[in-house]
Design an enzyme around this catalytic site. Structure first.
Site, PDB file in Angstrom:
ATOM      1  N   ARG A 263     -56.934 -17.174 -33.072  1.00  0.00           N
ATOM      2  CA  ARG A 263     -56.797 -15.899 -33.785  1.00  0.00           C
ATOM      3  C   ARG A 263     -56.054 -14.884 -32.927  1.00  0.00           C
ATOM      4  O   ARG A 263     -56.288 -14.787 -31.727  1.00  0.00           O
ATOM      5  CB  ARG A 263     -58.183 -15.349 -34.158  1.00  0.00           C
ATOM      6  N   ARG A 278     -64.486 -12.277 -27.350  1.00  0.00           N
ATOM      7  CA  ARG A 278     -63.440 -12.348 -28.368  1.00  0.00           C
ATOM      8  C   ARG A 278     -62.133 -12.852 -27.748  1.00  0.00           C
ATOM      9  O   ARG A 278     -61.357 -12.074 -27.215  1.00  0.00           O
ATOM     10  CB  ARG A 278     -63.231 -10.957 -28.978  1.00  0.00           C
ATOM     11  N   ARG A 394     -69.871 -17.277 -27.838  1.00  0.00           N
ATOM     12  CA  ARG A 394     -70.974 -16.308 -27.911  1.00  0.00           C
ATOM     13  C   ARG A 394     -72.321 -16.998 -27.731  1.00  0.00           C
ATOM     14  O   ARG A 394     -73.264 -16.388 -27.233  1.00  0.00           O
ATOM     15  CB  ARG A 394     -70.918 -15.548 -29.230  1.00  0.00           C
TER      16      ARG A 394
END
Length: 427
Positions: A263, A278, A394
RNA sequence: GGAGGAGUGGCCGAGUGGACGAAGGCAGCGGUCUUGAAAACCGCAGCGCGAAAGCGCCGGGGGUUCGAAUCCCUCCUCCUCCGCCA
């Protein structure tokens, strides 16, 4: 994709849902424009069909006509019809292209039971599970734990690939790999079938699952070929059955897949750059289900509990959040997130998102099933669902931060030990 | 990457310009027969849009023609041989 038929038959209902439930006036306007185009399309189609009918019957006559002169006359008559048809077909094609463009931009309609709300602040905490860890010291964030144990290397990640990349090393890499294997095994026991799909897909697939046309800015793509890097396994796995008619007894189809996900995270520059919360590349184990329409509500509950099972067995504290209408993703009609508490960063981290898409993706990707053997049992669209089970980085963060010890080591959750050669601590 | 061949309904497969939405076979559904099943026989039977009539669909797109599964262009995919490669 929204069903054009619903829009045509109950336009005011659709418009008011967009305005009053999704707070999306732009969508309401697009829907109104689509409505007008749909009407235009239907008129053109009827006119074109009538002419084609005329042409078809004339062509048959010509084929049977033996007299050369009569034949020539008939052919001459049809010449103008030919160009008329071409004119209508051109208009029709243009109208359909415009209509599709609009329909592809319309979000799914929320399930009636989803609470109305404007943003994530109105999401509902459904429940909290598990006990928070208590510490005799101040828990450290994972980037400190990872660096002092030598299992995460942020600097070299940035050196070789830039911001939002990191290297997992030694026990860090092994921990993630162990988690992937173990998670998949848990889902196999829950009845899922494992698939290993391509990490690169054709553009059409992204339309099927609705990342395109609206969310292209978050996708990586090959510069010269028709390849996109998958942002989630949802894309290749859902598209597995694109343009297929499944048999009733094949349903429900439940798949679990591990993939890397890519992403761009372009909009969030500067935010969440610290640590591995992230990244541009992350691993994820994803569950995807194809079910009969009447089963999808129940399937979402099962999917959610299948994802929760991972956190339960890891003995991590988490909570279940129901998305309000305003925070629902574009394609979802109902969605729940799982957030794990991580004491180092001191926040709830989203590790799973479980959604029911109804027939929204199935319509785009044309995934259908045959309800029965009788000829009146026409193929119907399936319902699709997916949920992370779970996102890896995560989960690794939560393990490192929750299981950290006063001496700087990290205890390995019991269920993972067989997958880490019996090891009890990372030190 | 080079050379050649091929893509037709759930599957196999016939069809090279005119009643073809497509022969035939297998699978499927209904029926006859049978205590039941199998076999045999008869019938039904693709997908989409549409209330229907009808229209469209023979890998995708475009073209030629009054008319295209059939002819032409282009793209994609698969197969064979050669080259390269984990």
């Amino acid at each position: 994709m929204l069903d054009a038929k619903i829009l045509r038959e109950r336009p005011s209902e659709v418009l008011s849902i967009y305005r009053e439930r999704l707070f999306d006036d732009a969508a309401a306007e697009l829907a109104q424009a689509a409505l007008a185009l749909d009407d235009k399309r239907r008129n053109l189609l009827q006119a074109a069909d009538e002419l084609k009918n005329k042409r078809n019957s004339a062509s048959q006559l010509i084929g049977r006509e033996k007299d050369a002169e009569k034949r020539a006359a008939l052919i001459k008559d049809m010449e103008s019809v030919k160009s008329e048809i071409a004119g209508y077909d051109a208009q029709l094609a243009e109208t359909e292209t415009e209509l599709d463009k609009l329909l592809l931009q319309l979000p799914n309609l929320p399930d009636p039971e989803v609470p109305t709300g404007k943003s994530d602040s109105e999401n509902k905490v459904v429940r909290e599970e598990g006990k928070q860890f208590s510490f005799t010291f101040t828990p450290k964030p994972h980037w400190e734990i990872g660096e002092s144990l030598g299992i995460i290397d942020f600097e070299r990640g940035v050196k070789i690939s830039g911001s939002r990349f990191y290297i997992l090393k030694g026990a860090g890499a092994q921990l993630q790999r162990a988690l992937i294997s173990w998670m998949i095994d848990v889902h196999l026991d829950q009845g899922y079938t494992e698939v290993y799909p391509p990490f690169m897909v054709k553009e059409l697939c992204l339309y099927g699952t609705a990342q395109l046309p609206k969310f292209g800015e978050n996708l990586y793509r090959d510069a010269e070929e028709d390849f996109y890097f998958v942002p989630t396994a949802e894309v290749p796995v859902t598209n597995l059955y694109r343009d297929e008619i499944l048999e009733n007894d094949q349903l429900p189809l439940r798949h679990v897949a591990y993939t890397a996900c890519f992403r761009r995270e372009k909009m969030a520059a500067g935010r969440d750059t610290r640590g591995m919360k992230r990244g541009h590349q992350f691993d994820k184990v994803e569950m995807v289900q194809f079910v009969r329409p009447e089963d999808s509500k129940q399937a979402l509950r099962t999917l959610l509990s299948d994802a929760e099972e991972i956190l339960k067995q890891l003995e991590l504290p988490y909570r279940v959040i129901q998305m309000c209408t305003g925070d629902l993703s574009f394609a979802a009609c109902e969605k729940y997130d799982l957030e794990v508490f991580s004491p180092g960063v001191n926040e709830w981290l989203e590790v799973s998102s479980c959604s029911n898409f109804g027939d929204f993706q199935a319509r785009r990707a044309q995934i259908r099933y045959r309800p029965g053997k009788d000829k009146k049992d026409k193929p119907r669209l399936v319902h699709t669902l997916n949920g992370s089970g779970l996102a890896l980085p995560r989960t690794v963060i939560a393990i490192l931060e929750n299981y950290q010890q006063a001496d700087g080591s990290v205890r390995v959750p019991t269920v993972l030990r067989p997958y880490l050669r019996g090891r009890e601590f990372i030190k």
